[in-house]
Design a protein around this motif. Structure first.
Motif, PDB file in Angstrom:
ATOM      1  N   GLU A  37      56.791 -31.651 -20.288  1.00 21.64           N
ATOM      2  CA  GLU A  37      57.395 -30.334 -20.435  1.00 21.64           C
ATOM      3  C   GLU A  37      58.878 -30.306 -20.071  1.00 21.64           C
ATOM      4  O   GLU A  37      59.583 -29.354 -20.404  1.00 21.64           O
ATOM      5  CB  GLU A  37      56.621 -29.286 -19.625  1.00 21.64           C
ATOM      6  CG  GLU A  37      56.686 -29.440 -18.132  1.00 21.64           C
ATOM      7  CD  GLU A  37      55.912 -28.348 -17.401  1.00 21.64           C
ATOM      8  OE1 GLU A  37      56.236 -28.138 -16.219  1.00 21.64           O
ATOM      9  OE2 GLU A  37      55.029 -27.710 -17.986  1.00 21.64           O
ATOM     10  N   GLY A  38      59.369 -31.352 -19.428  1.00 21.65           N
ATOM     11  CA  GLY A  38      60.798 -31.405 -19.118  1.00 21.65           C
ATOM     12  C   GLY A  38      61.634 -31.929 -20.275  1.00 21.65           C
ATOM     13  O   GLY A  38      62.871 -31.906 -20.210  1.00 21.65           O
ATOM     14  N   ASN A  39      61.001 -32.383 -21.341  1.00 23.01           N
ATOM     15  CA  ASN A  39      61.733 -32.940 -22.477  1.00 23.01           C
ATOM     16  C   ASN A  39      62.402 -31.850 -23.305  1.00 23.01           C
ATOM     17  O   ASN A  39      61.852 -30.758 -23.471  1.00 23.01           O
ATOM     18  CB  ASN A  39      60.788 -33.738 -23.388  1.00 23.01           C
ATOM     19  CG  ASN A  39      60.279 -34.999 -22.716  1.00 23.01           C
ATOM     20  OD1 ASN A  39      60.838 -35.446 -21.723  1.00 23.01           O
ATOM     21  ND2 ASN A  39      59.216 -35.571 -23.242  1.00 23.01           N
ATOM     22  N   LYS A  40      63.561 -32.191 -23.848  1.00 26.49           N
ATOM     23  CA  LYS A  40      64.260 -31.266 -24.736  1.00 26.49           C
ATOM     24  C   LYS A  40      63.391 -30.992 -25.963  1.00 26.49           C
ATOM     25  O   LYS A  40      62.688 -31.865 -26.462  1.00 26.49           O
ATOM     26  CB  LYS A  40      65.607 -31.858 -25.163  1.00 26.49           C
ATOM     27  CG  LYS A  40      66.537 -30.870 -25.860  1.00 26.49           C
ATOM     28  CD  LYS A  40      67.889 -31.505 -26.113  1.00 26.49           C
ATOM     29  CE  LYS A  40      68.898 -30.486 -26.625  1.00 26.49           C
ATOM     30  NZ  LYS A  40      68.442 -29.767 -27.813  1.00 26.49           N
ATOM     31  N   ASN A  41      63.427 -29.772 -26.441  1.00 29.97           N
ATOM     32  CA  ASN A  41      62.689 -29.290 -27.615  1.00 29.97           C
ATOM     33  C   ASN A  41      61.206 -29.019 -27.350  1.00 29.97           C
ATOM     34  O   ASN A  41      60.510 -28.530 -28.242  1.00 29.97           O
ATOM     35  CB  ASN A  41      62.792 -30.273 -28.798  1.00 29.97           C
ATOM     36  CG  ASN A  41      64.185 -30.296 -29.402  1.00 29.97           C
ATOM     37  OD1 ASN A  41      64.887 -29.288 -29.393  1.00 29.97           O
ATOM     38  ND2 ASN A  41      64.597 -31.447 -29.905  1.00 29.97           N
ATOM     39  N   TYR A  42      60.715 -29.311 -26.132  1.00 28.24           N
ATOM     40  CA  TYR A  42      59.291 -29.075 -25.862  1.00 28.24           C
ATOM     41  C   TYR A  42      58.890 -27.615 -26.109  1.00 28.24           C
ATOM     42  O   TYR A  42      57.907 -27.357 -26.826  1.00 28.24           O
ATOM     43  CB  TYR A  42      58.944 -29.501 -24.432  1.00 28.24           C
ATOM     44  CG  TYR A  42      57.546 -29.147 -24.013  1.00 28.24           C
ATOM     45  CD1 TYR A  42      56.451 -29.853 -24.514  1.00 28.24           C
ATOM     46  CD2 TYR A  42      57.298 -28.108 -23.120  1.00 28.24           C
ATOM     47  CE1 TYR A  42      55.148 -29.531 -24.130  1.00 28.24           C
ATOM     48  CE2 TYR A  42      56.015 -27.780 -22.732  1.00 28.24           C
ATOM     49  CZ  TYR A  42      54.941 -28.491 -23.239  1.00 28.24           C
ATOM     50  OH  TYR A  42      53.660 -28.153 -22.852  1.00 28.24           O
ATOM     51  N   LEU A  46      56.259 -26.098 -29.148  1.00 25.69           N
ATOM     52  CA  LEU A  46      55.129 -25.196 -28.923  1.00 25.69           C
ATOM     53  C   LEU A  46      55.221 -23.966 -29.831  1.00 25.69           C
ATOM     54  O   LEU A  46      54.235 -23.557 -30.459  1.00 25.69           O
ATOM     55  CB  LEU A  46      55.074 -24.766 -27.458  1.00 25.69           C
ATOM     56  CG  LEU A  46      54.507 -25.781 -26.463  1.00 25.69           C
ATOM     57  CD1 LEU A  46      54.716 -25.293 -25.031  1.00 25.69           C
ATOM     58  CD2 LEU A  46      53.021 -26.028 -26.713  1.00 25.69           C
ATOM     59  N   LEU A  47      56.407 -23.371 -29.900  1.00 28.99           N
ATOM     60  CA  LEU A  47      56.562 -22.170 -30.723  1.00 28.99           C
ATOM     61  C   LEU A  47      56.359 -22.474 -32.206  1.00 28.99           C
ATOM     62  O   LEU A  47      55.753 -21.676 -32.939  1.00 28.99           O
ATOM     63  CB  LEU A  47      57.937 -21.543 -30.482  1.00 28.99           C
ATOM     64  CG  LEU A  47      58.156 -20.891 -29.109  1.00 28.99           C
ATOM     65  CD1 LEU A  47      59.547 -20.286 -29.013  1.00 28.99           C
ATOM     66  CD2 LEU A  47      57.108 -19.811 -28.848  1.00 28.99           C
ATOM     67  N   HIS A  48      56.867 -23.602 -32.673  1.00 27.72           N
ATOM     68  CA  HIS A  48      56.667 -23.962 -34.079  1.00 27.72           C
ATOM     69  C   HIS A  48      55.188 -24.232 -34.366  1.00 27.72           C
ATOM     70  O   HIS A  48      54.689 -23.907 -35.455  1.00 27.72           O
ATOM     71  CB  HIS A  48      57.520 -25.172 -34.456  1.00 27.72           C
ATOM     72  CG  HIS A  48      58.948 -24.821 -34.751  1.00 27.72           C
ATOM     73  ND1 HIS A  48      59.896 -24.642 -33.770  1.00 27.72           N
ATOM     74  CD2 HIS A  48      59.582 -24.580 -35.931  1.00 27.72           C
ATOM     75  CE1 HIS A  48      61.059 -24.321 -34.318  1.00 27.72           C
ATOM     76  NE2 HIS A  48      60.893 -24.269 -35.633  1.00 27.72           N
ATOM     77  N   LEU A  49      54.505 -24.821 -33.398  1.00 28.10           N
ATOM     78  CA  LEU A  49      53.074 -25.044 -33.574  1.00 28.10           C
ATOM     79  C   LEU A  49      52.333 -23.705 -33.644  1.00 28.10           C
ATOM     80  O   LEU A  49      51.437 -23.523 -34.481  1.00 28.10           O
ATOM     81  CB  LEU A  49      52.556 -25.890 -32.416  1.00 28.10           C
ATOM     82  CG  LEU A  49      51.080 -26.302 -32.475  1.00 28.10           C
ATOM     83  CD1 LEU A  49      50.911 -27.728 -31.977  1.00 28.10           C
ATOM     84  CD2 LEU A  49      50.217 -25.365 -31.634  1.00 28.10           C
ATOM     85  N   VAL A  50      52.703 -22.772 -32.780  1.00 26.44           N
ATOM     86  CA  VAL A  50      52.083 -21.440 -32.790  1.00 26.44           C
ATOM     87  C   VAL A  50      52.325 -20.758 -34.135  1.00 26.44           C
ATOM     88  O   VAL A  50      51.502 -19.969 -34.612  1.00 26.44           O
ATOM     89  CB  VAL A  50      52.647 -20.590 -31.628  1.00 26.44           C
ATOM     90  CG1 VAL A  50      52.246 -19.129 -31.760  1.00 26.44           C
ATOM     91  CG2 VAL A  50      52.176 -21.139 -30.291  1.00 26.44           C
ATOM     92  N   ASP A  88      67.709 -25.166 -25.546  1.00 23.95           N
ATOM     93  CA  ASP A  88      66.337 -24.691 -25.761  1.00 23.95           C
ATOM     94  C   ASP A  88      66.198 -23.229 -25.364  1.00 23.95           C
ATOM     95  O   ASP A  88      65.499 -22.450 -26.031  1.00 23.95           O
ATOM     96  CB  ASP A  88      65.353 -25.538 -24.939  1.00 23.95           C
ATOM     97  CG  ASP A  88      65.126 -26.920 -25.553  1.00 23.95           C
ATOM     98  OD1 ASP A  88      65.639 -27.159 -26.656  1.00 23.95           O
ATOM     99  OD2 ASP A  88      64.440 -27.744 -24.919  1.00 23.95           O
ATOM    100  N   ARG A  89      66.829 -22.854 -24.273  1.00 22.54           N
ATOM    101  CA  ARG A  89      66.767 -21.453 -23.829  1.00 22.54           C
ATOM    102  C   ARG A  89      67.296 -20.518 -24.925  1.00 22.54           C
ATOM    103  O   ARG A  89      66.671 -19.506 -25.258  1.00 22.54           O
ATOM    104  CB  ARG A  89      67.582 -21.268 -22.547  1.00 22.54           C
ATOM    105  CG  ARG A  89      66.961 -21.894 -21.312  1.00 22.54           C
ATOM    106  CD  ARG A  89      67.866 -21.764 -20.087  1.00 22.54           C
ATOM    107  NE  ARG A  89      67.238 -22.337 -18.908  1.00 22.54           N
ATOM    108  CZ  ARG A  89      66.460 -21.674 -18.048  1.00 22.54           C
ATOM    109  NH1 ARG A  89      66.232 -20.392 -18.252  1.00 22.54           N
ATOM    110  NH2 ARG A  89      65.920 -22.279 -17.014  1.00 22.54           N
ATOM    111  N   SER A  90      68.462 -20.864 -25.461  1.00 24.68           N
ATOM    112  CA  SER A  90      69.084 -20.013 -26.489  1.00 24.68           C
ATOM    113  C   SER A  90      68.211 -19.929 -27.734  1.00 24.68           C
ATOM    114  O   SER A  90      68.005 -18.851 -28.301  1.00 24.68           O
ATOM    115  CB  SER A  90      70.465 -20.552 -26.860  1.00 24.68           C
ATOM    116  OG  SER A  90      71.304 -20.590 -25.737  1.00 24.68           O
ATOM    117  N   ARG A  91      67.662 -21.073 -28.170  1.00 28.85           N
ATOM    118  CA  ARG A  91      66.877 -21.091 -29.401  1.00 28.85           C
ATOM    119  C   ARG A  91      65.529 -20.382 -29.217  1.00 28.85           C
ATOM    120  O   ARG A  91      65.015 -19.762 -30.149  1.00 28.85           O
ATOM    121  CB  ARG A  91      66.691 -22.531 -29.866  1.00 28.85           C
ATOM    122  CG  ARG A  91      68.013 -23.161 -30.314  1.00 28.85           C
ATOM    123  CD  ARG A  91      67.922 -24.667 -30.506  1.00 28.85           C
ATOM    124  NE  ARG A  91      67.112 -25.026 -31.671  1.00 28.85           N
ATOM    125  CZ  ARG A  91      66.801 -26.278 -31.991  1.00 28.85           C
ATOM    126  NH1 ARG A  91      67.240 -27.278 -31.230  1.00 28.85           N
ATOM    127  NH2 ARG A  91      66.072 -26.529 -33.058  1.00 28.85           N
TER     128      ARG A  91
END
Length: 968
Positions: A37-42, A46-50, A88-91
């Motif tokens: 979960e510390g990786n960039k884009n994680y 998740l959101l794209h999978l949802v 990631d926060r912004s996106r």
């Protein structure tokens, strides 16, 4: 991690495994997700999978839940540690609103909650376009989208209901009102109108009334802090629609069964909440509308049946009447005796009756029955609300209410006596009516503390309660048995001590009842009676009084924990804990059998812990047993270790997160009970593992771990390899950087300084001071300052005050002067805690009397102000004023509260420092000043007379007179 199909497929596979009922499959998948979960884009993965429409809905929902929990754990930036990449926060913020609004309902709720969590930290300053996005979506006319917006707004704004007032909060609410209140009002107005247009369209009506319900919840949040000008200007529109919606009947939206709550009940319940809030807080503006709403609510209550689906609505409607009745302004609405009689007969008594649904709950779901009924936790039940209405009316009309209720109570009791087996519900209602009428104020520890003096509680207990408890048939009419036990529990502080002493053996018998409610109530009441105080504030039930019935008590409690499906009975375990605490040494004959059963229960429970309270009381009971045995027989420590270590090893190896902090506390207790220099190899093998960084990632581990490390250092510093010092100091450095845990860092480093030889620490000392002063310059909180003062004073006691001055000045020229002027002198009075104050006093005395730079060197101008600060520490209350950086610490960040950690009271406190082992610091000050002035005759008299305030001089003279000394 790249945003690609391969990673999405991998993530999907692990999410599917997290749904497995097999722990061997589920836990590794959960561990893997936690590890990446510390990786960039994680979070974006998740959101794209949802968002993948072709994926199984259960996996998408699982992804939404995992995402929400990820956000909950990591979005907040604590101590400048940002666990989520800024990009990631912004996106996430750019993507999540549209995704949430376009998702199925079960996913929409999870993402809405995630938006609320993000909003708590970022809205409005770091998420400036959120409000405009939400209001824009309201213009679509699509009520599926509008409902999503309203659910998100509700999640985002509901914290306004309970947050403390502040200028910053009010500015945020004002900004929200400007951007959202007109949209909400316009939408509410139009939606009410649409209910008439679509009256014959059942699907549309469900959607519209659902929307109105959530809009009413948002209205409540926006009006909770204060009455906003916008809503005051539009009060007629809102109250008019509230009236319409309260009286409207929509039979097509009624649910078929007795249990399922309908849309109209949810809506009307929320409206009751809203108008009750206005009645409590804004009576001037609301006064004109109140009589009409009282009429509406009265009609509503009379029209509703006893079915459980109406419970919340009836409860909130009664709470509205209670809010109105409690206000002196409106009490005249109820002052007529006929009105009070009508309220009691038509509203109060019917809603206090024991219904068929209550009986089913009593028999089929006793755990839920107890949760709702016991000591004020039944907030949302009809009975609780009816009780609150009785108390509100009694506040103004106590004599009238007592007279009216007494007649009903006596009639019900007479009916019960005619045929107890058939008419037992009459006595149930009578007992509840007496309780609600008599009780005026209560506390968790003592039960009812204020009563209606017109109700003779002792007489009622003697005639109608004790005879039921005395009956040898523990299974006769279990509801009445439970009612009578609860009566004793509720009024335990008001009934005579002899009555409470007399019922203890009877309660022990009731532990054998086959009714879970009865035997649990008996356990709860027994535990609470053991806390009562008697003569001279001693325990009402003494050890010698309890000893004759202890064997039966323990037997019955353990039987309760062996009932299938109820093995983790928190009430039985708490009663066991309190019984052992009361018995103390008298428990010794029973302990072998008790410990065998406790350790076996611990081994079984560790496989799948599910009841946090049971877990806590289980470990408290073990702690208590260890303390009692080892107090009389210190040689028994190894026996406990032999029994417990194998179980502890299993818990630590399986990483049972709920139990690990408790295991560390018990290990600390066992280690602290050993003499110094006698740490066994089994402990020493564990020591290096305790410094693994991953253990400190869980907040709940930190306090217990530091206590355990302190125990190792205090009991066996000579056994610890000096190679282990750098890792120990690394833990100190990590903790000092944290506002939440810096106090733990101080505990650790102070123990290290106290027990390791100076030669071992010499090369680290300056770096330790650098770390402390770097933290001071970056964040100066009250907690840190208090701990820093204590540390500097402890160092001065251990190594000499001159060494302290030399070290601080080596960091920066003349820096110790700044420490005196800006920290010790102004903030010494903030130090709290008996031992901490002793250390601070001893350290400052060392500075004043054994430190030449302070009394004859470059810092001599601070000598008198430092002495006066010390006198204030002795004489004045603790200074609890706050420093500017304190507001950055949230409640959950303060010591003593951590969601995953509960301190064991019976495991005691961590090892106390004995470095400042002086009985009377004031006498110590007088003696040291006498010796100092004897060495420098005539020097300090003028400094004291000119540098100290008159009242400080008087205090100092008093100390000197007490010591029979005078300054030279």
């Amino acid at each position: 991690m790249e945003l690609n199909d391969s990673n999405l497929q991998t993530l999907s596979g692990y999410l599917m495994q997290t749904l497995s009922p097999d722990a061997a499959v589920r836990r590794p998948a959960e561990k893997f997700l936690e590890s990446i979960e510390g990786n960039k884009n994680y979070p974006l993965l998740l959101l794209h999978l949802v968002n993948k429409q072709d994926l199984d809905l259960s996996i998408r929902t699982s992804g939404a839940i995992v995402f929400k929990n990820f956000i909950k754990r990591n979005w907040e930036i604590v101590d400048d540690q940002n666990k989520i990449h800024e990009d990631d926060r912004s996106r996430v913020k750019a993507f999540i609103v549209d995704l949430m609004l376009g998702s199925p309902l079960n996913i929409q709720k999870q993402l809405s909650d995630a938006i609320s969590i993000i909003g708590k930290f970022d809205f409005p300053k770091k998420w400036t376009d959120l409000l405009s996005k939400l209001t824009t979506k309201c213009e679509t006319g699509d009520f599926n989208i509008i409902n999503g917006v309203m659910h998100t707004a509700h999640s985002l704004f509901k914290r306004y209901r309970y947050e403390f007032k502040s200028q910053e909060l009010w500015m945020e609410i004002k900004m929200v009102l400007n951007g959202f209140a007109p949209t909400l009002t316009d939408l509410f107005n139009k939606t009410v109108g649409l209910t008439a247009v679509h009256k014959d369209n059942l699907i549309a009506m469900r959607t519209l009334y659902s929307s109105l319900t959530i809009m009413c919840k948002v209205f409540c949040s926006l009006n909770s802090q204060d009455l906003p000008e916008y809503f005051e200007d539009n009060i007629a529109l809102w109250m008019g629609h509230f009236h319409t919606l309260l009286v409207v009947q929509e039979p097509s939206l009624e649910t078929d069964g007795d249990e399922e709550v309908g849309i109209m009940q949810e809506l009307k319940s929320q409206i009751c909440d809203n108008i009750a809030m206005y009645a409590r807080k804004y009576d001037e503006e609301f006064g004109a509308y109140l009589p009409g709403f009282v009429t509406d609510i009265w009609g509503l209550l009379i029209s509703l049946g006893p079915q459980p689906k109406y419970d919340l609505l009836v409860s909130n409607a009664l709470q509205f009447l209670a809010s109105v009745a409690d206000r002196p302004t409106y009490s005249k609405l109820f002052e007529d005796t006929n009105a009070l009689t009508s309220i009691c007969e038509k509203v109060v008594i019917p809603n206090m009756e024991f219904r068929t649904s209550d009986e089913e709950l009593f028999e089929d779901n006793p755990e839920e029955y107890i949760r709702r009924d016991i000591e004020g936790s039944d907030v949302d039940t009809r009975r609780r609300a009816a009780c609150d209405l009785v108390r509100a009316l009694s506040h103004h009309f106590e004599a009238k209410m007592t007279e009216i209720f007494s007649a009903y109570v006596m009639a019900m009791l007479a009916k019960y006596e005619q045929n107890p087996a058939t008419n037992w519900k009459c006595k149930d209602s009578a007992i509840y009516m007496v309780t609600s009428l008599a009780a005026k104020g209560q506390t968790q520890r003592s039960g009812i503390t204020q009563i209606n003096e017109l109700v003779n509680l002792t007489d009622f207990a003697s005639k109608y309660i004790i005879p039921e408890i005395d009956n040898a048939d523990v299974n006769k009419i279990p509801v009445i048995k439970a009612d009578c036990v609860k009566y004793l529990m509720v009024f335990r502080s008001q009934l005579p001590g002899q009555i409470m002493l007399g019922v203890v053996p009877r309660l022990i018998n009731l532990l054998e009842s086959s009714s879970p409610v009865v035997h649990n109530y008996a356990a709860i009441t027994t535990e609470k009676i053991l806390l009562l105080r008697g003569l001279n504030n001693g325990p009402l039930v003494t050890s010698d009084m309890l000893a004759p019935v202890a064997r039966q008590l323990f037997k019955n409690l353990f039987v309760m924990t062996s009932i299938a499906g109820a093995e983790e009975n928190e009430y039985a375990m708490k009663a066991l804990m309190r019984s052992i605490s009361t018995l103390q040494e008298n428990v010794m004959p029973f302990l072998p059998e008790i410990l065998t059963k406790l350790t076996e229960r611990l081994r079984i429970t560790a496989r799948n812990p599910s009841k946090p309270h049971f877990n806590h009381y289980l470990f408290e009971t073990l702690s208590l047993a260890i303390r009692i045995v080892c107090k009389s027989n210190p040689e028994a420590v190894p026996s406990f270790e032999d029994v417990l270590f194998p179980i502890f090893q299993e818990i630590l190896q399986a990483d049972v997160q709920e139990f690990v902090p408790y295991v560390f506390q018990l290990l600390s207790l066992l280690l602290e009970l050993r003499p110094s220099g006698t740490i066994p190899d089994s402990y020493m093998a564990l020591f290096p593992c305790l410094m693994m960084p991953v253990l400190y990632e869980r907040p709940g581990n930190i306090g217990p771990l530091i206590r355990l490390l302190q125990a190792f250092v205090s009991r066996g510093a000579a056994q610890i390899s000096l190679d282990q010092l750098p890792p120990l100091l690394g833990i100190f450095q990590k903790l000092i950087a944290s506002k939440a845990n810096d106090h733990e860092g101080f505990y650790l480093v102070q123990t290290i300084f106290e027990h390791f030889p100076q030669s071992a620490l010499e090369k680290y000392i300056k770096q330790i001071f650098i770390i402390l002063f770097q933290r001071l310059s970056s964040s100066k909180t009250t907690k840190f300052i208090k701990n820093l003062i204590v540390f500097l004073c402890l160092f001065s006691i251990k190594y000499g005050a001159a060494k302290t001055v030399e070290l601080v000045d080596s960091l920066q020229h003349q820096m110790f002067g700044m420490v005196l002027e800006r920290i010790i002198i102004p903030d010494l009075q903030k130090v709290s805690g008996t031992m901490e104050k002793k250390i601070a006093a001893s350290g400052v005395i060392a500075l004043l009397c054994n430190c030449p730079p302070l009394f004859e060197g470059s810092y001599s101008q601070f000598w008198a102000p430092t002495l006066e600060a010390l006198l204030k520490l002795f004489e004045l209350p603790e200074d609890d004023s706050l420093l500017p950086d304190d507001h950055f610490i949230d409640v959950e960040d303060t010591p003593g509260y951590q969601a995953a950690y509960s301190r064991l009271a019976f495991a005691g406190d961590r090892v106390q420092s004995n470095i400042a082992d002086i009985d009377n610091p004031q006498l110590h000050l007088a003696t040291c000043l006498y010796k100092l002035t004897a060495a420098y005759p005539g020097r300090f008299g003028p400094i004291i007379s000119q540098g100290l305030q008159a009242d400080a001089q008087m205090v100092l003279n008093r100390y000197l007179q007490s010591a029979n000394l005078s300054l030279c």
